[in-house]
Design a protein around this motif. Structure first.
Motif: not given
Length: 304
Positions: A76-86
């Motif tokens: 499981g990874a979190l690299l960029d919290a903004g990398d999600v379809h808004g």
């Protein structure tokens, strides 16, 4: 377990990571530290197969991440919290990932509850989320497949104090379950309270791989808090003696390079009143600043 062996990444004439070797063991929270541009994010991206190394290897559980058929069940990874379809809701985002990784849909509700995004928040479009809410969604994504290995890049950005405390306890709990928890952060105080082990790099090279206590103890320059009404005079005296003097407020100095005893002797000799003279215990931040001092000269264009 995470294993990195002679890992190297070059971008043209710039070497972002150079011959990096370390291990991250299960059952611990391991902090990943380094100045800006040290190569932390590049290393994490190579671990996840998002970019290929120029040389060396990076494996998780004994093999490259790309060989795991259902990735979220293994890492499981979190690299960029903004990398999600808004345009998606938090629930829709997690449900899509659950389907593609053959994870039960019930697990979506569990992680939304765990990160504090259950109820109305789960139905909101992600483009309306604050940074802190996006971080919580990113953590939920990492937890979705109940993987044995978890990677987090700056997971505390945007979280309020309650959220920071929650993340600290979450990481400790995951490590206590025997999982491998690898956390990149620039917040020294949080790593001091959260991590058991540290991997410290600078200019893409390994500086240290040891416990938090052992690394903090490597700082050799004493730090002393001094309070005086004669701030300017004491600053001049201590600076002439070779100390590094930094004002904390209009009556307090942080002094490195001189012992408390020597500062007291100098103040007495120059008839300077001292209201406080407090040696500081070894700290992670002080050791980090000292031991990475020569690794902070990256040009802005070189930072990755």
């Amino acid at each position: 377990m995470i294993e990195v062996n002679e890992l190297t990444k070059r971008y043209g004439d710039t070497t972002a990571v150079r011959n990096l070797t370390f291990q991250v063991r299960p059952g611990h929270v391991t902090g990943f530290l380094g100045p800006n541009g040290a190569g932390k994010t590049t290393t994490l991206r190579m671990l996840l197969g998002l970019i290929g190394p120029t040389g060396g290897s990076a494996t998780i559980g004994g093999q490259p991440f790309r060989r795991h058929p259902r990735g979220l069940r293994h890492v499981g990874a979190l690299l960029d919290a903004g990398d999600v379809h808004g345009g998606r809701s938090a629930r829709a985002h997690l449900e899509a990932l659950a389907r593609s990784n053959r994870i039960p849909r019930s697990r979506v509700d569990e992680v939304l509850e765990e990160v504090g995004l259950a109820g109305a928040a789960a139905r909101r479009r992600v483009d309306g989320f604050s940074l802190g809410m996006r971080q919580r969604l990113g953590i939920a994504t990492a937890l979705l497949g109940e993987p044995p290995v978890l990677l987090f890049d700056e997971p505390l950005n945007g979280l309020d104090p309650e959220g920071v405390l929650w993340v600290r306890e979450l990481f400790r709990g995951l490590a206590a379950e025997g999982r491998t928890v690898f956390v990149s952060s620039h917040l020294m105080s949080e790593m001091e309270h959260t991590a058991d082990e540290l991997i410290v790099i600078g200019r893409g090279e390994l500086i240290a791989a040891e416990s938090v206590a052992a690394f903090a103890a490597r700082g050799t320059r004493p730090t002393v808090t001094v309070r005086t009404p004669d701030l300017a005079q004491l600053t001049a005296v201590l600076s002439e003696e070779g100390a590094a003097v930094a004002p904390y407020d209009d009556r307090t100095l942080k002094v490195t390079g001189l012992s408390a005893a020597r500062i007291g002797e100098l103040a007495l000799h120059h008839r300077i009143l001292l209201e406080e003279l407090t040696p500081q215990a070894a700290s992670l931040e002080a050791a980090f600043m000292e031991l990475t001092a020569e690794s902070t000269e990256f040009l802005a264009g070189d930072a990755r």
